[in-house]
Motif scaffolding. Sequence first.
Motif, PDB file in Angstrom:
ATOM      1  N   PHE A 151     -69.723 -77.928 -71.500  1.00  0.00           N
ATOM      2  CA  PHE A 151     -70.013 -77.527 -70.127  1.00  0.00           C
ATOM      3  C   PHE A 151     -69.318 -76.192 -69.878  1.00  0.00           C
ATOM      4  N   ASN A 152     -69.683 -75.534 -68.805  1.00  0.00           N
ATOM      5  CA  ASN A 152     -69.056 -74.266 -68.449  1.00  0.00           C
ATOM      6  C   ASN A 152     -67.660 -74.569 -67.878  1.00  0.00           C
ATOM      7  N   PRO A 153     -66.585 -74.176 -68.572  1.00  0.00           N
ATOM      8  CA  PRO A 153     -65.250 -74.512 -68.102  1.00  0.00           C
ATOM      9  C   PRO A 153     -64.684 -73.539 -67.061  1.00  0.00           C
ATOM     10  N   LEU A 154     -65.391 -72.427 -66.808  1.00  0.00           N
ATOM     11  CA  LEU A 154     -64.838 -71.391 -65.936  1.00  0.00           C
ATOM     12  C   LEU A 154     -64.425 -71.896 -64.557  1.00  0.00           C
ATOM     13  N   PRO A 155     -65.249 -72.686 -63.838  1.00  0.00           N
ATOM     14  CA  PRO A 155     -64.807 -73.142 -62.517  1.00  0.00           C
ATOM     15  C   PRO A 155     -63.507 -73.954 -62.568  1.00  0.00           C
ATOM     16  N   LEU A 156     -63.345 -74.766 -63.592  1.00  0.00           N
ATOM     17  CA  LEU A 156     -62.138 -75.597 -63.700  1.00  0.00           C
ATOM     18  C   LEU A 156     -60.924 -74.767 -64.122  1.00  0.00           C
ATOM     19  N   LEU A 157     -61.119 -73.840 -65.054  1.00  0.00           N
ATOM     20  CA  LEU A 157     -60.007 -72.981 -65.469  1.00  0.00           C
ATOM     21  C   LEU A 157     -59.529 -72.116 -64.313  1.00  0.00           C
ATOM     22  N   ARG A 158     -60.470 -71.564 -63.567  1.00  0.00           N
ATOM     23  CA  ARG A 158     -60.097 -70.731 -62.416  1.00  0.00           C
ATOM     24  C   ARG A 158     -59.415 -71.567 -61.339  1.00  0.00           C
ATOM     25  N   LEU A 159     -59.857 -72.803 -61.162  1.00  0.00           N
ATOM     26  CA  LEU A 159     -59.211 -73.686 -60.186  1.00  0.00           C
ATOM     27  C   LEU A 159     -57.752 -73.915 -60.556  1.00  0.00           C
ATOM     28  N   THR A 160     -57.472 -74.114 -61.837  1.00  0.00           N
ATOM     29  CA  THR A 160     -56.067 -74.340 -62.226  1.00  0.00           C
ATOM     30  C   THR A 160     -55.214 -73.129 -61.850  1.00  0.00           C
ATOM     31  N   LEU A 161     -55.721 -71.933 -62.078  1.00  0.00           N
ATOM     32  CA  LEU A 161     -54.964 -70.719 -61.749  1.00  0.00           C
ATOM     33  C   LEU A 161     -54.841 -70.518 -60.245  1.00  0.00           C
ATOM     34  N   ALA A 162     -55.867 -70.904 -59.497  1.00  0.00           N
ATOM     35  CA  ALA A 162     -55.867 -70.698 -58.049  1.00  0.00           C
ATOM     36  C   ALA A 162     -54.894 -71.623 -57.318  1.00  0.00           C
ATOM     37  N   CYS A 163     -54.399 -72.617 -58.009  1.00  0.00           N
ATOM     38  CA  CYS A 163     -53.475 -73.565 -57.366  1.00  0.00           C
ATOM     39  C   CYS A 163     -52.053 -73.031 -57.256  1.00  0.00           C
ATOM     40  N   ASP A 164     -51.779 -71.887 -57.855  1.00  0.00           N
ATOM     41  CA  ASP A 164     -50.459 -71.267 -57.762  1.00  0.00           C
ATOM     42  C   ASP A 164     -50.618 -69.802 -57.396  1.00  0.00           C
ATOM     43  N   LYS A 193     -60.344 -64.425 -61.424  1.00  0.00           N
ATOM     44  CA  LYS A 193     -61.189 -64.164 -62.598  1.00  0.00           C
ATOM     45  C   LYS A 193     -60.502 -63.188 -63.547  1.00  0.00           C
ATOM     46  N   ALA A 194     -59.913 -62.139 -62.973  1.00  0.00           N
ATOM     47  CA  ALA A 194     -59.220 -61.140 -63.794  1.00  0.00           C
ATOM     48  C   ALA A 194     -58.002 -61.740 -64.482  1.00  0.00           C
ATOM     49  N   GLU A 195     -57.327 -62.638 -63.796  1.00  0.00           N
ATOM     50  CA  GLU A 195     -56.141 -63.289 -64.374  1.00  0.00           C
ATOM     51  C   GLU A 195     -56.525 -64.113 -65.599  1.00  0.00           C
ATOM     52  N   LEU A 196     -57.618 -64.864 -65.508  1.00  0.00           N
ATOM     53  CA  LEU A 196     -58.067 -65.661 -66.652  1.00  0.00           C
ATOM     54  C   LEU A 196     -58.471 -64.760 -67.818  1.00  0.00           C
ATOM     55  N   ARG A 197     -59.166 -63.665 -67.519  1.00  0.00           N
ATOM     56  CA  ARG A 197     -59.537 -62.703 -68.576  1.00  0.00           C
ATOM     57  C   ARG A 197     -58.285 -62.144 -69.243  1.00  0.00           C
ATOM     58  N   ALA A 198     -57.288 -61.790 -68.434  1.00  0.00           N
ATOM     59  CA  ALA A 198     -56.052 -61.209 -68.977  1.00  0.00           C
ATOM     60  C   ALA A 198     -55.310 -62.214 -69.844  1.00  0.00           C
ATOM     61  N   LEU A 199     -55.277 -63.477 -69.440  1.00  0.00           N
ATOM     62  CA  LEU A 199     -54.614 -64.508 -70.245  1.00  0.00           C
ATOM     63  C   LEU A 199     -55.340 -64.703 -71.576  1.00  0.00           C
ATOM     64  N   THR A 200     -56.662 -64.677 -71.533  1.00  0.00           N
ATOM     65  CA  THR A 200     -57.452 -64.827 -72.754  1.00  0.00           C
ATOM     66  C   THR A 200     -57.251 -63.627 -73.669  1.00  0.00           C
ATOM     67  N   ASP A 201     -57.280 -62.430 -73.101  1.00  0.00           N
ATOM     68  CA  ASP A 201     -57.059 -61.221 -73.905  1.00  0.00           C
ATOM     69  C   ASP A 201     -55.666 -61.217 -74.527  1.00  0.00           C
ATOM     70  N   ALA A 202     -54.668 -61.648 -73.764  1.00  0.00           N
ATOM     71  CA  ALA A 202     -53.293 -61.700 -74.291  1.00  0.00           C
ATOM     72  C   ALA A 202     -53.187 -62.713 -75.427  1.00  0.00           C
ATOM     73  N   ALA A 203     -53.881 -63.837 -75.280  1.00  0.00           N
ATOM     74  CA  ALA A 203     -53.869 -64.857 -76.339  1.00  0.00           C
ATOM     75  C   ALA A 203     -54.503 -64.306 -77.621  1.00  0.00           C
ATOM     76  N   ILE A 204     -55.595 -63.586 -77.476  1.00  0.00           N
ATOM     77  CA  ILE A 204     -56.264 -62.984 -78.639  1.00  0.00           C
ATOM     78  C   ILE A 204     -55.333 -61.975 -79.304  1.00  0.00           C
ATOM     79  N   ALA A 205     -54.690 -61.157 -78.501  1.00  0.00           N
ATOM     80  CA  ALA A 205     -53.766 -60.143 -79.037  1.00  0.00           C
ATOM     81  C   ALA A 205     -52.605 -60.790 -79.782  1.00  0.00           C
ATOM     82  N   GLN A 206     -52.246 -62.003 -79.379  1.00  0.00           N
ATOM     83  CA  GLN A 206     -51.162 -62.749 -80.035  1.00  0.00           C
ATOM     84  C   GLN A 206     -51.610 -63.413 -81.328  1.00  0.00           C
ATOM     85  N   GLY A 207     -52.920 -63.495 -81.523  1.00  0.00           N
ATOM     86  CA  GLY A 207     -53.437 -64.128 -82.729  1.00  0.00           C
ATOM     87  C   GLY A 207     -53.959 -65.534 -82.515  1.00  0.00           C
TER      88      GLY A 207
END
Length: 195
Positions: free
Chosen positions: A85-98, A149-163
């Motif tokens: 399923f598309n996880p974006l709404p749930l992932l963004r919800l987790t970030l929006a709670c803080d 949305k930008a925060e989730l993108r940044a976390l994903t990009d940082a994870a990729i940069a980390q390997g």
Amino acid sequence: MQAVIFHFDVVSPYAYLAFEQLPEALAGISHHVVYRPVLFAGLLKAWGHKGPVEIPAKREWTYRQIDWLARQAGVPLQLPTPHPFNPLPLLRLTLACDAAGRMPNRRVVEAVMRHAWRGQGADPNEPDRLAALTAELQPVRDPRADEVKAELRALTDAAIAQGLFGVPSFEAGGRLYWGLDALPMLRQDLLAKAG
């Protein structure tokens, strides 16, 4: 106190099982867990991989294995329809709670994970179910906001940069651990550092 960063995407059944088993894996170890959502599809794209369910034979194995693993661990699990399923709404919800820049706490991640994996097979993005979860969690920010949305993108990009190349992934003591089956290795390394 040792820091453990748990990189997850709610779409992954292995991330769900790891989330449920993490407290037991870390029992008796002075630790603090940081829950860090990332978009698994972004990791796959960056490394040129296909997801397990994109390969028919691997999909069949994955669903069979997660059912077995859940029963062995005594963790309730019901495959949601559809999956993936598309996880974006749930992932963004987790970030929006803080507040911006802070990661979600265990209670928020638990609610989102269980919404997806203990929902009697229901679609995690069904509008009424998603609205009820949002009302329960009462996010302090709008999950659809550009900053989230930008925060989730940044976390994903940082994870990729980390390997990071998959979920669940754990980070502790400057080392990365991949997969549900890495929990015993993570525990052993944390115990060695504590001793």
